[in-house]
Scaffold this active site. Structure first.
Site, mmCIF file in Angstrom:
data_model
loop_
_atom_site.group_PDB
_atom_site.id
_atom_site.type_symbol
_atom_site.label_atom_id
_atom_site.label_comp_id
_atom_site.label_asym_id
_atom_site.label_seq_id
_atom_site.Cartn_x
_atom_site.Cartn_y
_atom_site.Cartn_z
ATOM 1 C CB SER A 137 -13.003 -15.514 9.860
ATOM 2 O OG SER A 137 -14.102 -16.267 10.310
ATOM 3 C CG ASN A 138 -16.438 -14.097 13.657
ATOM 4 O OD1 ASN A 138 -16.751 -15.125 14.251
ATOM 5 N ND2 ASN A 138 -17.117 -13.655 12.602
ATOM 6 C CG HIS A 139 -11.832 -15.125 18.107
ATOM 7 N ND1 HIS A 139 -10.697 -15.732 17.658
ATOM 8 C CD2 HIS A 139 -11.484 -13.857 18.437
ATOM 9 C CE1 HIS A 139 -9.687 -14.876 17.727
ATOM 10 N NE2 HIS A 139 -10.154 -13.727 18.180
ATOM 11 C CB SER A 140 -18.314 -17.383 15.870
ATOM 12 O OG SER A 140 -19.351 -18.329 15.977
#
Ligand code: CTP
Length: 396
Positions: free
Chosen positions: A208-211
């Site tokens: 996933s990512n930091h959003s």
């Protein structure tokens, strides 16, 4: 129209302050959330306990709580408010507003609030008719403050004339009408993608990512407040669904693509704010992958670029995209604008302080086919308002 609206009620030291209690109650009955800021003199006319009980929020009078130093942020109150209603507004407060005097919390909030300010003047008829007061009112009107009519009638002094505060029922109606007039996107259906996608590796791990979804959620909220029908296609986030927004939860990039394609068919505009994974595991293990060797590699395949796919079929519909860059920001954003057939791209650079994941602020540049507009560091709510302004311009 007042359902879920944030009304900041400013109360000043006029005898009409007793009517602020009824006004507060009527606003709440109409569905609004109310916070109250009072001048020190207003407390002599109506007690903070009354206003706190009716508004269901603590009252702000001083800049800080002298007991524990807790700071009452006038900026946060201004940002929270969809409308700053000062009722009653005395001649003194109106004069200070006209001249930018900031010697109490109600006035500092006026100077920092970016929402619509509305005043309901209340004073004796001679004060109301005095050239000084009329000049101050004209100055405020010119600056965009809405001045509610002060009807003629019997005043506290016993005199008859103009200067009474408008009755609470009529004030509520006037505020309701103001919101109706601001429904600039009514009849438009907009889909917004937000948050991070999740690509499963096995039942335990994912990519996933930091959003956090903050920017997309703020946009959905701003558009809904302007009367648009908003569908928010949301990846991973801890945020609450904004008032009046229909939320569709998705997990992977593939899920988001399917939901977006289905929604776009019925939409007039898409705002692509989600941080979508560009790659996903070729295979998802049904069982937890055990550690064996010293190294481990995962084969990934490209996901569908949702914005690009919608851009291919958009026709007359509008698409706003985002570009989060760390280098060659402008040229990368321009390339995405062209390649994905977007109407507008909102560029943010991770090199800018206060921009990017998790912050409550953002620093963006708008780029379209012919213009480039760099905005200062703003709250995400304010950036969302500017994006909503741009979307309005795309339509009208
Ligand atoms: N986007 C999308 N679907 C994807 C990837 C991106 O809809 N699979 C959208 C984003 O929501 C954003 C825009 O495309 O509006 C640009 O996203 P960004 O991550 O900045 O760029 P990418 O196209 O993924 O390119 P790169 O990662 O190489 O910078």
């Amino acid at each position: 129209m007042l359902q879920g609206k944030h009304i900041l009620l400013g109360v000043t030291g006029s005898i009409a302050a007793y009517k602020a209690a009824m006004l507060c109650r009527l606003l709440r009955v109409a569905g609004a959330e109310v916070k109250v800021v009072m001048t020190p003199t207003a407390k002599e006319f109506i007690t903070p306990v009354t206003m706190a009980t009716l508004s269901k929020n603590p009252i702000a009078v001083e800049f800080y709580n002298p007991e524990n130093g807790d700071w009452h942020s006038h900026i946060a109150m201004g940002e929270w408010a969809d409308c700053y209603l000062i009722a009653p507004a005395t001649a003194n407060t109106l004069a200070k507003m006209a001249y930018g005097i900031a010697d109490n919390l109600l006035l500092t909030t006026y100077l920092s609030a970016r929402c619509q300010t509305v005043v309901a003047p209340a004073m004796d008829c001679d004060m109301f008719c005095h050239e000084a007061t009329q000049e101050n009112l004209a100055k405020l009107r010119e600056r965009g403050v809405v001045i509610l009519e002060s009807p003629e009638g019997e005043l506290a002094s016993g005199l008859m004339g103009k200067g009474r505060m408008m009755e609470p029922e009529q004030i509520v109606e006037a505020i309701d009408n103001l919101f109706k007039a601001k429904q600039t996107l009514s009849g438009k259906r907009v889909m917004v993608t937000a948050g991070a996608t999740i690509e499963a590796i096995d039942p335990v791990r994912y990519i996933s990512n930091h959003s956090t979804g903050k920017m997309g959620y703020a946009i959905a909220e701003a558009l809904a407040k302007r009367g648009a029908e908003v569908v928010l296609i949301s990846g991973k986030t801890a945020l609450q669904t904004p008032q009046g927004v229909h939320r569709v939860d998705v997990c992977s990039a593939e899920n988001m693509y399917e939901a977006a394609v289905a929604e776009f068919e019925q939409s007039d505009c898409a705002v692509m704010c989600a941080a979508v994974a560009d790659y996903t595991p070729v295979e998802v293990s049904a069982t937890k992958i055990k550690k064996n060797d010293n190294s481990f590699s995962l084969e990934l395949r490209k996901t569908k670029d949702i914005a690009f796919e919608l851009g291919k079929v958009k026709g007359d519909r509008k698409i706003v995209g985002f570009a989060l860059e760390t280098d060659n920001e402008q040229s990368n954003a321009e390339e995405k604008l062209r390649k994905k057939n977007l109407d507008l791209i909102v560029l943010n650079s991770l090199r800018d302080e206060g921009a990017g994941f998790g912050c409550d602020t953002n620093k963006v540049t708008f780029i379209d086919a012919s213009h480039r507009e760099e905005l200062p560091l703003l709250s995400k709510a304010e950036v969302a308002e500017r994006i909503a302004d741009k979307i309005e311009k795309l339509f009208f």
